[in-house]
Design a protein around this motif. Structure first.
Motif, PDB file in Angstrom:
ATOM      1  N   ILE A 108      -6.495  33.276  41.562  1.00  0.00           N
ATOM      2  CA  ILE A 108      -6.058  33.994  40.355  1.00  0.00           C
ATOM      3  C   ILE A 108      -4.641  33.585  39.968  1.00  0.00           C
ATOM      4  O   ILE A 108      -4.340  33.340  38.787  1.00  0.00           O
ATOM      5  N   SER A 109      -3.750  33.521  40.950  1.00  0.00           N
ATOM      6  CA  SER A 109      -2.364  33.163  40.652  1.00  0.00           C
ATOM      7  C   SER A 109      -2.264  31.754  40.084  1.00  0.00           C
ATOM      8  O   SER A 109      -1.324  31.444  39.346  1.00  0.00           O
ATOM      9  N   THR A 110      -3.237  30.901  40.405  1.00  0.00           N
ATOM     10  CA  THR A 110      -3.223  29.530  39.897  1.00  0.00           C
ATOM     11  C   THR A 110      -3.653  29.455  38.437  1.00  0.00           C
ATOM     12  O   THR A 110      -3.019  28.761  37.634  1.00  0.00           O
ATOM     13  N   PHE A 111      -4.740  30.166  38.090  1.00  0.00           N
ATOM     14  CA  PHE A 111      -5.229  30.043  36.710  1.00  0.00           C
ATOM     15  C   PHE A 111      -4.639  31.064  35.748  1.00  0.00           C
ATOM     16  O   PHE A 111      -4.743  30.889  34.526  1.00  0.00           O
ATOM     17  N   LEU A 112      -3.996  32.127  36.242  1.00  0.00           N
ATOM     18  CA  LEU A 112      -3.472  33.160  35.346  1.00  0.00           C
ATOM     19  C   LEU A 112      -2.500  32.604  34.304  1.00  0.00           C
ATOM     20  O   LEU A 112      -2.638  32.915  33.110  1.00  0.00           O
ATOM     21  N   PRO A 113      -1.503  31.782  34.688  1.00  0.00           N
ATOM     22  CA  PRO A 113      -0.611  31.235  33.647  1.00  0.00           C
ATOM     23  C   PRO A 113      -1.359  30.410  32.606  1.00  0.00           C
ATOM     24  O   PRO A 113      -1.021  30.461  31.414  1.00  0.00           O
ATOM     25  N   GLU A 114      -2.373  29.685  33.035  1.00  0.00           N
ATOM     26  CA  GLU A 114      -3.152  28.866  32.112  1.00  0.00           C
ATOM     27  C   GLU A 114      -3.875  29.736  31.080  1.00  0.00           C
ATOM     28  O   GLU A 114      -3.866  29.430  29.880  1.00  0.00           O
ATOM     29  N   VAL A 115      -4.479  30.824  31.543  1.00  0.00           N
ATOM     30  CA  VAL A 115      -5.220  31.695  30.632  1.00  0.00           C
ATOM     31  C   VAL A 115      -4.267  32.423  29.680  1.00  0.00           C
ATOM     32  O   VAL A 115      -4.528  32.520  28.473  1.00  0.00           O
ATOM     33  N   LEU A 116      -3.156  32.929  30.208  1.00  0.00           N
ATOM     34  CA  LEU A 116      -2.183  33.612  29.354  1.00  0.00           C
ATOM     35  C   LEU A 116      -1.625  32.653  28.308  1.00  0.00           C
ATOM     36  O   LEU A 116      -1.455  33.014  27.141  1.00  0.00           O
ATOM     37  N   GLY A 117      -1.328  31.419  28.720  1.00  0.00           N
ATOM     38  CA  GLY A 117      -0.842  30.426  27.772  1.00  0.00           C
ATOM     39  C   GLY A 117      -1.864  30.109  26.702  1.00  0.00           C
ATOM     40  O   GLY A 117      -1.516  29.916  25.527  1.00  0.00           O
ATOM     41  N   ALA A 118      -3.148  30.060  27.092  1.00  0.00           N
ATOM     42  CA  ALA A 118      -4.208  29.785  26.121  1.00  0.00           C
ATOM     43  C   ALA A 118      -4.343  30.927  25.112  1.00  0.00           C
ATOM     44  O   ALA A 118      -4.541  30.693  23.914  1.00  0.00           O
ATOM     45  N   VAL A 294       9.132  33.882  36.828  1.00  0.00           N
ATOM     46  CA  VAL A 294       9.727  34.175  35.521  1.00  0.00           C
ATOM     47  C   VAL A 294       8.970  33.451  34.411  1.00  0.00           C
ATOM     48  O   VAL A 294       8.743  34.011  33.329  1.00  0.00           O
ATOM     49  N   GLU A 295       8.559  32.226  34.673  1.00  0.00           N
ATOM     50  CA  GLU A 295       7.828  31.465  33.649  1.00  0.00           C
ATOM     51  C   GLU A 295       6.504  32.137  33.300  1.00  0.00           C
ATOM     52  O   GLU A 295       6.125  32.199  32.120  1.00  0.00           O
ATOM     53  N   THR A 296       5.809  32.668  34.308  1.00  0.00           N
ATOM     54  CA  THR A 296       4.539  33.345  34.042  1.00  0.00           C
ATOM     55  C   THR A 296       4.767  34.690  33.355  1.00  0.00           C
ATOM     56  O   THR A 296       3.972  35.103  32.499  1.00  0.00           O
ATOM     57  N   ILE A 297       5.859  35.376  33.693  1.00  0.00           N
ATOM     58  CA  ILE A 297       6.174  36.648  33.030  1.00  0.00           C
ATOM     59  C   ILE A 297       6.409  36.420  31.539  1.00  0.00           C
ATOM     60  O   ILE A 297       5.990  37.224  30.699  1.00  0.00           O
ATOM     61  N   ASP A 298       7.071  35.334  31.193  1.00  0.00           N
ATOM     62  CA  ASP A 298       7.242  35.011  29.778  1.00  0.00           C
ATOM     63  C   ASP A 298       5.891  34.910  29.087  1.00  0.00           C
ATOM     64  O   ASP A 298       5.707  35.401  27.956  1.00  0.00           O
ATOM     65  N   LEU A 299       4.928  34.285  29.748  1.00  0.00           N
ATOM     66  CA  LEU A 299       3.587  34.152  29.172  1.00  0.00           C
ATOM     67  C   LEU A 299       2.885  35.501  29.081  1.00  0.00           C
ATOM     68  O   LEU A 299       2.125  35.747  28.137  1.00  0.00           O
TER      69      LEU A 299
END
Length: 390
Positions: A108-118, A294-299
């Motif tokens: 989950i931690s791996t794909f979560l930033p990808e999905v949020l960015g999408a 922090v980068e993922t929180i921005d997303l």
């Protein structure tokens, strides 16, 4: 030694209970049952109706879908999106989502930033500064009709999004409230939609940098916004008064004229406060410190703001979570604060910002003109209840 190694039980590539994800995981069972038998329950979990989920899935699938390999089947785009939306709506830990959806938390931690960015990528067109004078005029008309404040092009506000202390960050994200945060600065229209967001400035940043260094402020000063003559923004006392940005009077012993102005301004600027309230009530991730990079929180912030706007604009049954809005007592004019403000870790206001002397003098003149007009030709009957407040 070799014999001992051979006798050791081999570690499983995938645990048996995770292998049964396609038969017993939440995506395969619970979400399907809710969609068919309990639409309200489905909306409560996903924060949107099934038809909107399917619409969003169609948009993001090309960006998050992976191919199967000879080693294993790829996780479906549907499951990824469900997990991301559940994370936003409930603020659950990744390990909690692991057991609900039968997907390992490290996956989950791996794909979560990808999905949020999408999500942000496909919905970003719903967060845009109006490109034409006509669109600005439409916002002005809405503020005048709903909130009785003419020429208002938007309400400004900034909030701290609380986070867990990032590793090796020292005091970089440490804010004046004694917590760690990044800042979400936004311009909101009369319908609680974010028309501009600036995300990611650290909570320790000097207050003068939040608004002054935003691209919105730069565009205003360079006259790139194509807005109507006399257009202006409204904000709370944290913002600098400028010819195009009005804030309340803050000195003691206010005159009746100044108190009426503050009341009328507060009705318009609370739109921004309430937009944050809706965001926090709908996406509970903002009601606790976020424990991601922090980068993922921005997303997280960008995706939530984009989803908020998209649902408000495209949903015919968009509902406001209970307690997400400030109300107003019709007899006294007193604001009745929304329940979201009582959350101990909800969004905190940004402290005072910078103002130059020249802009301050020009802004004071504009504010005085509005204060006089609100006592004469722009007066509304119920505003005088504000004078009776203790």
């Amino acid at each position: 030694m070799v014999e001992q190694l051979r006798r050791r039980k081999k570690r499983k590539w995938v645990l048996d209970w995770i292998r049964r994800r396609d038969q017993l995981g939440a995506s395969a069972r619970l979400m399907r049952e809710l969609a068919e038998e309990d639409p309200k329950g489905y909306r409560n979990i996903m924060r949107m109706a099934e038809v909107k989920f399917e619409e969003l899935l169609e948009m993001v699938s090309p960006l998050i879908r992976k191919k199967d390999t000879v080693m294993r089947e790829a996780l479906s785009a549907k499951t990824k999106l469900e997990i991301a939306l559940r994370y936003l709506s409930a603020g659950e830990s990744l390990k909690s989502l692991q057991y609900l959806f039968r997907v390992p938390h490290n996956t989950i931690s791996t794909f979560l930033p990808e999905v949020l960015g999408a999500i942000f990528e496909v919905l970003q067109p719903y967060i845009k500064v109006p490109p034409s004078t006509d669109e600005w005029k439409a916002i002005q008309k809405a503020f005048e009709c709903r909130w009785n404040f003419p020429n208002c092009c938007g309400a400004l506000d900034g909030k701290h999004i609380q986070i867990m202390r990032p590793k090796n960050s020292a005091s970089l994200f440490f804010n004046y409230k004694g917590t760690y945060s990044i800042i979400l600065f936004a311009m909101v229209d009369a319908d609680y939609c974010f028309r501009y967001i600036d995300v990611g400035r650290d909570g320790r940043s000097s207050d003068s940098t939040v608004f002054r260094n935003s691209s919105l402020n730069a565009a205003m000063e360079q006259n790139f916004l194509n807005w109507p003559t006399g257009g202006l923004f409204v904000g709370d006392d944290a913002f600098p008064i400028q010819p195009y940005l009005l804030k309340p009077y803050s000195h003691r012993w206010l005159s009746d004229e100044e108190r009426i102005f503050n009341y009328r301004l507060s009705r318009a600027r609370r739109v921004a406060e309430n937009a944050f309230g809706i965001l926090a009530a709908r996406f509970r991730i903002f009601c606790r410190p976020i424990n991601l990079s922090v980068e993922t929180i921005d997303l997280v912030v960008k995706a939530a703001c984009a989803l908020h706007n998209w649902l408000r604009v495209t949903s015919t049954t968009y509902y406001l979570p209970q307690g997400s809005l400030d109300m107003e007592d019709p007899t006294s004019g007193e604001p009745v604060l929304g329940a979201w403000r009582q959350e101990p870790t909800a969004m905190l206001p940004v402290d005072r910002l910078y103002s130059s002397n020249n802009y301050k003098r020009d802004g004071e003149e504009v504010r005085k003109r509005y204060a006089r007009a609100f006592m004469t030709d722009l007066a509304v009957p119920w505003q005088y209840a504000a004078l009776r407040k203790s």
